[in-house]
Design a protein around this motif. Structure first.
Motif, short mmCIF file in Angstrom:
data_model
loop_
_atom_site.label_atom_id
_atom_site.label_comp_id
_atom_site.label_asym_id
_atom_site.label_seq_id
_atom_site.Cartn_x
_atom_site.Cartn_y
_atom_site.Cartn_z
N ALA A 14 -4.28 6.15 51.53
CA ALA A 14 -2.99 5.48 51.39
C ALA A 14 -2.84 4.40 52.46
O ALA A 14 -3.50 4.43 53.49
N VAL A 15 -1.94 3.46 52.21
CA VAL A 15 -1.61 2.46 53.22
C VAL A 15 -0.44 3.00 54.02
O VAL A 15 0.60 3.37 53.46
N PHE A 25 -1.71 -0.46 57.80
CA PHE A 25 -3.17 -0.37 57.70
C PHE A 25 -3.51 0.77 56.76
O PHE A 25 -2.68 1.63 56.48
N GLU A 26 -4.74 0.74 56.27
CA GLU A 26 -5.19 1.75 55.31
C GLU A 26 -5.71 2.97 56.05
O GLU A 26 -6.58 2.87 56.91
N VAL A 27 -5.18 4.13 55.68
CA VAL A 27 -5.65 5.40 56.23
C VAL A 27 -6.86 5.82 55.40
O VAL A 27 -6.77 5.92 54.18
N PRO A 28 -8.02 6.03 56.04
CA PRO A 28 -9.23 6.38 55.28
C PRO A 28 -9.07 7.68 54.48
O PRO A 28 -8.33 8.58 54.87
N LEU A 33 -2.88 10.90 59.36
CA LEU A 33 -2.32 10.08 60.43
C LEU A 33 -1.22 10.88 61.13
O LEU A 33 -0.32 11.39 60.47
N TYR A 34 -1.32 10.98 62.46
CA TYR A 34 -0.39 11.78 63.24
C TYR A 34 0.47 10.91 64.16
O TYR A 34 0.11 9.78 64.48
N SER A 144 -8.23 -3.69 57.65
CA SER A 144 -7.08 -3.39 56.79
C SER A 144 -5.74 -3.57 57.51
O SER A 144 -4.69 -3.53 56.89
N PHE A 145 -5.75 -3.81 58.82
CA PHE A 145 -4.53 -3.95 59.61
C PHE A 145 -3.82 -5.25 59.29
O PHE A 145 -4.45 -6.30 59.19
#
Length: 148
Positions: A14-15, A25-28, A33-34, A144-145
């Protein structure tokens, strides 16, 4: 860092959009993501988080911190370089990143020297991106940022 149970799951691939600080940015795929609570507990990052990070085996691999009213990137680097690079061993260059001037530092990727550090100023705030270990993942995250 206690990664406990996240409050909300981020979908894989997801972005992540931070509306408070104006970046995305895109989370792989397969990554979570925390963000940190005031009690220093890791929870799922929301769209208002001041610091977000990706973890792998208790190591914060990729971190984005935002400092409001943080001054210039150069001033921040001058004040905080020794925290990130205690030996002073870091290559430094200035260049363009997402349409604005940024300072890039590159270290050894050890516990006392992150592999990469990018500092940029955007609309009165500083955005500090650090990456602990130099892998291909960093390039995809940086590519992706974007600023909103």
């Amino acid at each position: 860092v206690d990664t406990g149970e996240p409050m909300v799951d981020e979908p894989s691939g997801a972005v992540y959009t931070n509306v408070r600080f104006g970046y995305a940015f895109e989370v792989p795929d397969g990554q979570m993501l925390y963000a940190l609570t005031a009690q220093q507990t890791a929870v799922a990052a929301d769209e208002q988080a001041q610091t977000v990070f990706l973890c792998e085996n208790e190591t914060n691999l990729f971190t984005i911190r935002v400092i409001e009213n943080g001054g210039s990137a150069h001033e921040w680097i001058s004040t905080n370089l020794s925290f990130f690079y205690p030996t002073g061993d870091a290559a430094q260059r200035v260049g363009e990143f997402v349409g604005t001037q940024a300072i890039f530092l590159q270290g050894t990727g050890t516990a006392v020297s992150p592999a990469r550090l990018v500092v940029l100023s955007s609309e009165g705030k500083l955005i500090i991106i650090s990456y602990e270990q130099d892998t291909v993942l960093f390039e995809s995250l940086i590519d992706s940022f974007s600023l909103l």
